[in-house]
Write an enzyme that holds these catalytic residues in place. Structure first.
Site, PDB file in Angstrom:
ATOM      1  NE  ARG A   1      -3.382   2.451   2.627  1.00 53.63           N
ATOM      2  CZ  ARG A   1      -3.271   3.294   3.656  1.00 53.63           C
ATOM      3  NH1 ARG A   1      -2.584   2.967   4.733  1.00 53.63           N
ATOM      4  NH2 ARG A   1      -3.855   4.464   3.619  1.00 53.63           N
TER       5      ARG A   1
ATOM      6  CG  HIS B   1      -0.912   8.895   3.692  1.00 52.53           C
ATOM      7  ND1 HIS B   1      -1.088   7.544   3.912  1.00 52.53           N
ATOM      8  CD2 HIS B   1      -0.490   9.391   4.879  1.00 52.53           C
ATOM      9  CE1 HIS B   1      -0.780   7.240   5.163  1.00 52.53           C
ATOM     10  NE2 HIS B   1      -0.410   8.349   5.770  1.00 52.53           N
TER      11      HIS B   1
ATOM     12  CG  ASN C   1      -5.240   3.138   8.603  1.00 55.11           C
ATOM     13  OD1 ASN C   1      -5.385   2.159   7.870  1.00 55.11           O
ATOM     14  ND2 ASN C   1      -4.777   4.302   8.165  1.00 55.11           N
TER      15      ASN C   1
ATOM     16  CD  GLU D   1      -1.684   3.747   8.116  1.00 59.31           C
ATOM     17  OE1 GLU D   1      -1.456   4.134   9.279  1.00 59.31           O
ATOM     18  OE2 GLU D   1      -1.802   4.514   7.141  1.00 59.31           O
TER      19      GLU D   1
HETATM   20  O1  IFM Z   1       2.497   7.225  10.302  1.00 58.79           O
HETATM   21  C1  IFM Z   1       1.124   7.303  10.422  1.00 58.79           C
HETATM   22  C2  IFM Z   1       0.464   7.174   9.066  1.00 58.79           C
HETATM   23  O2  IFM Z   1       0.905   8.126   8.172  1.00 58.79           O
HETATM   24  C3  IFM Z   1      -1.029   7.322   9.204  1.00 58.79           C
HETATM   25  N1  IFM Z   1      -1.550   6.448  10.198  1.00 58.79           N
HETATM   26  C4  IFM Z   1      -0.900   6.412  11.481  1.00 58.79           C
HETATM   27  C5  IFM Z   1       0.590   6.213  11.303  1.00 58.79           C
HETATM   28  C6  IFM Z   1       1.285   6.183  12.682  1.00 58.79           C
HETATM   29  O3  IFM Z   1       1.053   7.355  13.366  1.00 58.79           O
END
Ligand code: IFM
Length: 471
Positions: free
Chosen positions: A105, A148, A319, A377
């Site tokens: 990803r 992002h 996430n 994530e």
């Molecule tokens: O690093 C970040 C990512 O860019 C977005 N989600 C959380 C991660 C950890 O904080």
């Protein structure tokens, strides 16, 4: 499920009689993770790894501007060099493939691929074409996030996500990307974590562009979600074979006591963290509780917006990192009550795998149209050091094992979860925390750019090899 410090020590590699190391990662035999169609991959994001911010016509982003301001990012770090992935992408893809990871990803840097007039920047586009083609050659499933957090600065100068026009510019960008990259992308996600863009970027100023006003947060969120909704049909038209979705960071809120006030506080925590995003996407309306929590912050919504925002999705990216324990603030809100004696990561975040399971099961009950889920994530930061050429990230191994068990439990409870991406493939620029916080399963020495595979990545690779070898 274990959630105490003993579980960490369980994860430490221990010598067994034949001198080999015990495998503290391998999932139990009945785990859904053994299914070959459960995608296991790793994730990164453009600004966090690419560097090369002034190369090949890339324009400034809001994170270049923000990180250049004193005091905004720990130690004054910026993404100017990061992991130098823009130049080292071939070796990085080799590394990813050598670990047997099945999915990758990544995100596209909007300021790298489009100029201020909306015209393509060929050099920037070619970078992603080469990258995606190489991933496909390696047989790796590609999941591309369009946004992002690295908004072109010229759009911020015109109001950024507070300006409704940015949503239309995003649809143009999605149009260009999906025309140019069709056939190389298996899954398109429009936005990563709109909660962070809206709340941290416009609500409390912790992230770029650094504005802090509650009313800005809800208006920015509305325009982000509108951008998503406008992009979905564009992606469908240009790249019909791919999956289309969005990625939300979800938060578990637990009540500090059984009192009705604290229970309500925990509910409100989850309303602002989860329902604020998921209700418009999946129910076509903002949760009314949100405006009880934040009175007077109703965004300007035009006719048809909610229908646009709630266009059907092929997948929802989730996430997850930690839970927040809260109590009533004595008025109409909540306040954090950090728990003592719990396991925490380098970020100070509590390790709480049950929260992931409980949220997934809860969403499955709340949203009858919940699309298939990918955990896009999950991971943790630790202060990893290379010692004698190795990185023993025992806490991460335990963390991953317990979170993957939580995912398995949610699957067994009926949630349609198709895959899981480790955050992150490699240590990288952790936004306002700069390079101090290491989330990677691959260590990066920022002075030499040397990559060292951590033990967690070795064990994931070992598991994937075993799974592949099974009949
Ligand atoms: O690093 C970040 C990512 O860019 C977005 N989600 C959380 C991660 C950890 O904080």
């Amino acid at each position: 499920m274990a959630n105490d410090a003993s579980a960490v020590s369980d994860a430490r590699p221990s010598a067994v009689s034949n001198g080999a190391l015990a495998d503290p990662f391998s999932p139990p035999a009945d785990s859904s993770l053994w299914r070959k169609n459960f995608l296991l991959g790793a994730a990164t994001a453009s600004y966090q790894i690419e560097g090369a911010v002034n190369e090949d016509g890339r324009l400034p982003s809001i994170w270049d501007t923000f990180s250049a301001k004193p005091g905004k990012v720990l130690a004054g770090d910026t993404g100017a060099v990061a992991c130098d992935h823009y130049h080292r992408w071939e070796a990085d893809i080799e590394l990813l493939a050598s670990l047997g990871l099945e999915g990758y990803r990544l995100s596209i840097a909007w300021p790298r691929v489009m100029d201020a007039a909306g015209l393509p920047n060929r050099k920037g586009l070619d970078f992603y074409k080469r990258l995606l083609n190489r991933l496909k050659e390696k047989g790796i499933t590609t999941s591309v996030t369009l946004y992002h957090w690295d908004l072109p600065q010229h759009l911020e100068d015109r109001g950024g996500w507070l300006n409704r026009d940015t949503a239309y510019r995003f649809a143009d960008y999605a149009d260009l990307m999906s025309r140019e990259l069709a056939g190389t992308v298996d899954a398109w996600a429009t936005l990563n974590e709109p909660w962070c863009s809206a709340y941290l970027g416009y609500g409390n100023g912790h992230h770029a562009p650094g504005l802090a006003d509650g009313r800005f947060a809800t208006q920015a969120m509305h325009h982000l979600l509108l951008a998503h909704g406008l992009a979905i049909p564009v992606l469908r038209a240009n790249d019909p074979a791919s999956q289309k979705g969005i990625v939300a960071n979800i938060g578990r809120g637990t009540a500090n006591s059984d009192s009705a006030a604290d229970q309500r506080a925990a509910h409100l925590f989850e309303v602002q963290h989860n329902a604020w995003i998921l209700d418009p996407l999946l129910k076509g309306a903002y949760p009314q509780d949100l405006f009880e929590l934040w009175p007077g912050t109703e965004p300007l919504v035009l006719d048809g917006d909610m229908q646009t925002i709630s266009a059907p999705l092929d997948f929802l990216g989730i996430n997850y990192y930690f839970r927040t324990n809260v109590a009533s603030d004595g008025a109409h809100g909540f306040r954090d009550v950090p728990l003592e004696g719990v396991e925490r990561t380098q970020m100070g975040w509590e390790v709480h795998p049950d929260g992931l399971r409980d949220l997934l099961i809860g969403f499955n009950r709340t949203y009858r149209n919940l699309p298939p889920i990918y955990i896009t994530e999950n991971g943790m930061a630790s202060d990893d050091k290379v010692i004698d050429g190795h990185v023993d990230d025992a806490q991460r191994i335990s963390f991953l094992k317990r979170h993957l068990a939580a995912v398995d439990q949610a699957i067994k409870a009926g949630v349609d979860i198709r895959g899981y991406f480790l955050w992150s493939l490699m240590d990288n620029f952790e936004w306002a925390f700069g390079y101090e916080r290491r989330f990677g399963v691959v260590h990066v020495d920022y002075s030499t750019q040397k990559r060292t595979v951590k033990r967690s990545a070795e064990l994931v690779a070992k598991f994937l090899k075993e799974r592949k070898a099974q009949a």
